[in-house]
Design a protein around this motif. Sequence first.
Motif, PDB file in Angstrom:
ATOM      1  N   PHE A  90       9.647   9.768  14.818  1.00 37.72           N
ATOM      2  CA  PHE A  90       9.521   8.794  13.736  1.00 37.72           C
ATOM      3  C   PHE A  90       8.409   9.232  12.780  1.00 37.72           C
ATOM      4  CE2 PHE A  90      11.531   6.418  17.149  1.00 37.72           C
ATOM      5  CZ  PHE A  90      12.615   5.875  16.475  1.00 37.72           C
ATOM      6  N   HIS A  91       8.730   9.247  11.490  1.00 37.97           N
ATOM      7  CA  HIS A  91       7.846   9.757  10.448  1.00 37.97           C
ATOM      8  C   HIS A  91       6.653   8.848  10.174  1.00 37.97           C
ATOM      9  CE1 HIS A  91       9.392   6.851   7.504  1.00 37.97           C
ATOM     10  NE2 HIS A  91      10.609   7.137   7.936  1.00 37.97           N
ATOM     11  N   HIS A  92       5.738   9.379   9.381  1.00 39.19           N
ATOM     12  CA  HIS A  92       4.529   8.665   8.960  1.00 39.19           C
ATOM     13  C   HIS A  92       4.802   7.876   7.671  1.00 39.19           C
ATOM     14  CE1 HIS A  92       4.326  12.017   6.208  1.00 39.19           C
ATOM     15  NE2 HIS A  92       4.136  12.870   7.206  1.00 39.19           N
ATOM     16  N   ALA A  93       3.756   7.296   7.109  1.00 32.67           N
ATOM     17  CA  ALA A  93       3.910   6.385   5.969  1.00 32.67           C
ATOM     18  C   ALA A  93       4.264   7.068   4.649  1.00 32.67           C
ATOM     19  CB  ALA A  93       2.632   5.556   5.783  1.00 32.67           C
ATOM     20  N   LEU A  94       4.270   8.384   4.592  1.00 35.12           N
ATOM     21  CA  LEU A  94       4.751   9.045   3.375  1.00 35.12           C
ATOM     22  C   LEU A  94       6.274   9.152   3.383  1.00 35.12           C
ATOM     23  CD1 LEU A  94       2.143  11.930   2.826  1.00 35.12           C
ATOM     24  CD2 LEU A  94       2.149   9.601   1.884  1.00 35.12           C
ATOM     25  N   VAL A 126      -0.782   7.844   1.197  1.00 33.04           N
ATOM     26  CA  VAL A 126      -0.562   7.082   2.429  1.00 33.04           C
ATOM     27  C   VAL A 126      -0.624   5.582   2.171  1.00 33.04           C
ATOM     28  CG1 VAL A 126      -1.508   6.561   4.724  1.00 33.04           C
ATOM     29  CG2 VAL A 126      -1.310   8.931   3.976  1.00 33.04           C
ATOM     30  N   GLU A 127      -1.593   5.133   1.399  1.00 36.56           N
ATOM     31  CA  GLU A 127      -1.743   3.701   1.148  1.00 36.56           C
ATOM     32  C   GLU A 127      -0.494   3.100   0.501  1.00 36.56           C
ATOM     33  OE1 GLU A 127      -5.801   5.384   1.637  1.00 36.56           O
ATOM     34  OE2 GLU A 127      -4.037   5.987   0.498  1.00 36.56           O
ATOM     35  N   TRP A 167      -8.288   7.118   9.243  1.00 32.94           N
ATOM     36  CA  TRP A 167      -7.389   6.115   9.826  1.00 32.94           C
ATOM     37  C   TRP A 167      -7.547   6.022  11.350  1.00 32.94           C
ATOM     38  CZ3 TRP A 167      -4.280   3.010   6.837  1.00 32.94           C
ATOM     39  CH2 TRP A 167      -4.148   3.370   5.503  1.00 32.94           C
ATOM     40  N   ARG A 168      -8.481   6.754  11.912  1.00 31.42           N
ATOM     41  CA  ARG A 168      -8.660   6.796  13.375  1.00 31.42           C
ATOM     42  C   ARG A 168      -9.085   5.430  13.898  1.00 31.42           C
ATOM     43  NH1 ARG A 168     -12.565  10.979  16.710  1.00 31.42           N
ATOM     44  NH2 ARG A 168     -11.769  10.413  18.771  1.00 31.42           N
ATOM     45  N   GLU A 169      -8.466   5.024  15.008  1.00 33.45           N
ATOM     46  CA  GLU A 169      -8.757   3.731  15.635  1.00 33.45           C
ATOM     47  C   GLU A 169      -9.287   3.969  17.051  1.00 33.45           C
ATOM     48  OE1 GLU A 169      -5.788   0.499  14.796  1.00 33.45           O
ATOM     49  OE2 GLU A 169      -4.607   2.246  14.187  1.00 33.45           O
TER      50      GLU A 169
END
Length: 187
Positions: A7-11, A45-46, A132-134
């Motif tokens: 599953f892809h990222h937010a781009l 990304v945003e 973005w690290r959590e």
Amino acid sequence: MAEIVLFHHALGLTSGVQEFAGALQDAGHTVHTPDLFEGRLFDVVEDGVAFAAETGRETLGARAGAAVESLPPDLVYAGMSMGCAYATQLLLTRPGGRGAFYLYGAVDPAWWEARWPAGVPAQAHQTADDPWREQEAEEGFEARVPDAELFVYEGDTHLFADPSTQDFDPVAAALAMERIQEFLGRL
């Protein structure tokens, strides 16, 4: 060889995500890359995060579920950043998963109030100073996923293994791919 759903990222389903999947396919794996954004791509990304929020988790989750309906149960679930959540949701709700790997983040199964499936190993890969690290997610990942492996690479970019982005770090990306290939070889 493994059958993987990535599953892809937010781009969105970028050429870099497809290139990453292609490298796994070149190694002999079968890789499915569902497009949760139905063709939409973003440069920032945003903007992708805002689109995902507007689309809604339920809709994106339904698209992820539909993408695996016809696939065998013994998949390896993989996610890139935003995609990690959808990979995990399916791993936790669809019996038979063989493993999971995550790029650009780690997940905590407690987010779903679920227990990680017994005997299912997982890896997470991200850079040390990723904005973005959590930390809490990483702690939950290590505490609640038996056989969890967390790899942290030098750097401050988010999408470090996507060659279509400015975040791309060829050294970290190569090492992550090597570790993922080794992980897949153990399954």
